[in-house]
Design an enzyme around this catalytic site. Structure first.
Site, PDB file in Angstrom:
ATOM      1  N   ASP A 102     -18.858 -15.595 -20.631  1.00  0.00           N
ATOM      2  CA  ASP A 102     -17.415 -15.437 -20.812  1.00  0.00           C
ATOM      3  C   ASP A 102     -17.128 -14.494 -21.977  1.00  0.00           C
ATOM      4  O   ASP A 102     -17.980 -14.293 -22.847  1.00  0.00           O
ATOM      5  CB  ASP A 102     -16.768 -16.800 -21.115  1.00  0.00           C
ATOM      6  CG  ASP A 102     -16.924 -17.764 -19.953  1.00  0.00           C
ATOM      7  OD1 ASP A 102     -17.145 -17.297 -18.822  1.00  0.00           O
ATOM      8  OD2 ASP A 102     -16.840 -18.987 -20.197  1.00  0.00           O
TER       9      ASP A 102
HETATM   10  N1  URA Z   1     -20.810 -21.629 -19.331  1.00  0.00           N
HETATM   11  C1  URA Z   1     -19.552 -21.300 -19.728  1.00  0.00           C
HETATM   12  O1  URA Z   1     -18.641 -22.097 -19.637  1.00  0.00           O
HETATM   13  N2  URA Z   1     -19.348 -20.071 -20.224  1.00  0.00           N
HETATM   14  C2  URA Z   1     -20.332 -19.155 -20.389  1.00  0.00           C
HETATM   15  O2  URA Z   1     -20.079 -18.046 -20.873  1.00  0.00           O
HETATM   16  C3  URA Z   1     -21.622 -19.516 -19.977  1.00  0.00           C
HETATM   17  C4  URA Z   1     -21.842 -20.767 -19.454  1.00  0.00           C
END
Ligand code: URA
Length: 233
Positions: A102
């Site tokens: 993310d």
């Molecule tokens: N899980 C998440 O919620 N976000 C990420 O960036 C990676 C794994």
């Protein structure tokens, strides 16, 4: 193949820097000086050197980026800078990120132009181990450890594979997963009414950030590439 393309493929430097290699008389083919960037070579026969060091042809490139906050895992984006920005000057065709982190997540992100391997690594069958460090908005309950071991049910009723949660202190934990569902860590914590306020990936398929600062990357060595190739079987 043109010799400048060959050198660019090796990931030595940017295209404009490679142009200067010729001007500065640093390039040889079979020990003969070459000053023309467009000179044709045979990668299977000719020995290419820069500063007297043999440059091997590499069909594939592999890097680990320590992804900083604020960058999206995409090749292009209209709104935000992308993780591929760090690799733009290398001019390597087909280079892309393996899976996604993310925008606000930091840490290990594998970057390669080996599409087949990338595909295997992100497939649910691959069982690639990922380790995350997370911080949540309120104190962690010890019962979460067992709940994660049993398999967390997400908001859409999907059940996650057993996961190993290790509580480090009141609001920090590490989480080991063998799958990679969309926003998985945040959704798993949300199933127990916690918000993840910081998330960092420490490991992906045993690869770590080593000494890289956010925004820095390193190239994988032979041993690390062999380790990744095991997932192709
Ligand atoms: N899980 C998440 O919620 N976000 C990420 O960036 C990676 C794994």
């Amino acid at each position: 193949m043109r010799i400048d393309k060959y050198l660019s493929n090796a990931g030595l430097a940017s295209r404009s820097e490679i142009k200067c290699f010729f001007k500065d008389k640093r390039v040889t083919v079979n020990d003969q000086l070459v000053i023309q960037a467009k000179r044709q070579i045979d990668p299977n026969k000719d020995i290419i050197k820069v500063d007297n060091i043999v440059i091997q042809y590499k069909p594939y490139h592999y890097f680990v980026l320590n992804k900083p906050k604020g960058y999206v895992s995409a090749n292009d984006d209209d709104k935000y800078p992308t993780v591929m920005k760090f690799f733009a000057s290398l001019n390597i065709k087909g280079l892309t990120h393996v899976g996604r982190l993310d925008k606000d997540t930091t840490g290990v992100l594998l970057i390669t132009n080996n599409g087949k391997l990338a595909h295997f690594l992100i497939s649910p069958k691959s069982n690639v181990k990922k380790v995350y460090s997370l911080t949540v908005d309120k104190d962690l309950d010890a019962s979460l450890v067992e709940a994660f071991k049993q398999g967390v049910k997400l908001e859409n009723n999907e059940v996650c594979r057993p996961a190993k949660l290790t509580i480090k202190n009141a609001r920090e934990a590490t989480l080991e997963l063998t799958e990679g569902k969309y926003h998985q860590v945040k959704r798993m914590m949300r199933a127990f009414h916690y918000e993840v306020i910081a998330l960092h990936r420490d490991e992906f398929a045993s690869l770590t950030i080593q000494n890289c600062e956010p925004g820095e990357y390193y190239e994988l060595d032979e041993k690390q590439i062999k380790m990744l190739e095991q997932y192709l079987r």
